[in-house]
Design a protein around this motif. Structure first.
Motif, PDB file in Angstrom:
ATOM      1  N   VAL A  79       0.860  -1.183   0.000  1.00  0.00           N
ATOM      2  CA  VAL A  79       0.000   0.000   0.000  1.00  0.00           C
ATOM      3  C   VAL A  79       0.897   1.233   0.000  1.00  0.00           C
ATOM      4  O   VAL A  79       2.013   1.213   0.521  1.00  0.00           O
ATOM      5  CB  VAL A  79      -0.965   0.026   1.203  1.00  0.00           C
ATOM      6  N   ALA A  80       0.399   2.309  -0.604  1.00  0.00           N
ATOM      7  CA  ALA A  80       1.225   3.506  -0.764  1.00  0.00           C
ATOM      8  C   ALA A  80       1.483   4.214   0.557  1.00  0.00           C
ATOM      9  O   ALA A  80       2.546   4.819   0.749  1.00  0.00           O
ATOM     10  CB  ALA A  80       0.556   4.465  -1.749  1.00  0.00           C
ATOM     11  N   PHE A  81       0.518   4.134   1.456  1.00  0.00           N
ATOM     12  CA  PHE A  81       0.655   4.850   2.724  1.00  0.00           C
ATOM     13  C   PHE A  81      -0.208   4.169   3.768  1.00  0.00           C
ATOM     14  O   PHE A  81      -1.309   3.710   3.482  1.00  0.00           O
ATOM     15  CB  PHE A  81       0.224   6.312   2.568  1.00  0.00           C
ATOM     16  N   CYS A  82       0.300   4.132   4.999  1.00  0.00           N
ATOM     17  CA  CYS A  82      -0.443   3.562   6.119  1.00  0.00           C
ATOM     18  C   CYS A  82      -0.217   4.449   7.332  1.00  0.00           C
ATOM     19  O   CYS A  82       0.919   4.603   7.785  1.00  0.00           O
ATOM     20  CB  CYS A  82       0.003   2.126   6.399  1.00  0.00           C
ATOM     21  N   GLY A  83      -1.281   5.022   7.865  1.00  0.00           N
ATOM     22  CA  GLY A  83      -1.148   5.948   8.975  1.00  0.00           C
ATOM     23  C   GLY A  83      -0.764   5.294  10.285  1.00  0.00           C
ATOM     24  O   GLY A  83       0.115   5.787  11.002  1.00  0.00           O
TER      25      GLY A  83
END
Length: 301
Positions: free
Chosen positions: A89-93
């Protein structure tokens, strides 16, 4: 490149597996390891390719694992990739918060910068008198658009919801804060609590539209929301805390004109699945970036 926060060299990492001791586990958006959203953290993944990182994420079994693939402690700037058990995934908070806390515990609190596939993510970390670390990430510019009828209809069928289950004051949108998320506002807390969806059908809809989660929310007050995030495309029924969706939700609130001055919004997530999580977002009508704040704590082995 050696990331000198582990005390070991990158030679050990040049294989498709890692010793268990090199995989850190944190729970994000909580002060209790029994709550929040668990994330894996690998502080030196410089010798791993994508297939190896995906395999490690699958073995860890959390919704995401963050891998530091480059950078150094002196500059406090690091390259990061994120993997769910099924895909990158491109981003994970929540994994960003977990990683930032892990770095702050080793390097000391302060500012760090993460270069992610979604873009540059500055993170500020602070520690209280008891040593608990809190991280605030600043998202890439967030945006939001109305959901199309076909997108909405297919999602409602997969969820087993109807249009009458939605809050007409909060229209369905596709919001972005590093990834795309469909935002659906439930008309009642009871509707949000009763989540029993078709896993395969929702995963197919989300893959078709490249959504990371469906962000189901209920508005308790203008400053407090409850959320649930189905995540079947990551191989996970539900995410207990979703920082990327919270960042996107900030863009949603701003786009709808629901934030007319700088505001802090509390999001309670994970309660219905027994892993309560607390996220804070700072949203301004004049700034497209959302600031997402939370704690993270190590998960005992």
């Amino acid at each position: 490149m050696t990331i000198d926060v582990t005390g070991t060299s990158d030679v050990e990492d040049r294989s498709e597996t890692l010793p268990e001791s090199r995989i850190l586990r944190y729970s994000a958006f909580t002060h209790d390891p029994a709550g929040g959203n668990p994330a894996g953290v690998v502080l030196d993944a410089s010798g791993l390719d994508g297939a190896a990182m995906r395999a490690i994420a699958a073995e860890v079994g959390y919704s995401e694992t963050a891998f530091v693939t480059g950078g150094d402690a002196a500059s406090r700037r690091f390259r990061v990739r994120y993997f769910s058990p099924l895909a990158e995934v491109a981003f994970c908070g929540h994994a960003t918060v977990a990683l930032a806390v892990a770095l702050a515990e080793r390097l000391g609190p302060g500012e760090i910068v993460l270069d992610t596939p979604a873009g540059e993510i500055p993170v500020s970390t602070t520690a209280d008198d008891a040593g608990a670390v809190r991280a605030t990430l600043t998202s890439v510019p967030a945006r939001s658009r109305p959901a199309r009828a076909a997108e909405l209809d297919a999602t409602l069928r997969a969820l087993g919801w109807t249009a009458a289950d939605l809050d007409p004051a909060l229209p369905p949108h596709v919001a972005f804060g590093g990834n795309d998320h469909l935002v659906l506002a439930a008309a009642s807390r009871a509707r949000l609590a009763d989540l029993d969806y078709d896993f395969d059908a929702l995963a197919e809809v989300m893959r078709r539209h490249d959504w990371t989660t469906v962000d189901l929310v209920w508005r308790e007050s203008p400053e407090r929301f409850h959320a649930r995030n189905p995540f079947p495309v990551g191989g996970v029924v539900e995410d207990p805390a979703t920082g990327a969706a919270a960042a996107a939700f900030g863009g949603y609130l701003r786009e709808l004109g629901l934030v007319t001055r700088p505001a802090t919004i509390a999001i309670r997530q994970g309660e219905d699945m027994g892993r309560p999580s607390d996220l804070l977002i700072d949203v301004s009508p004049d700034d497209p970036r959302t600031r997402v704040t939370g704690q993270a704590v190590p998960i005992p082995r």
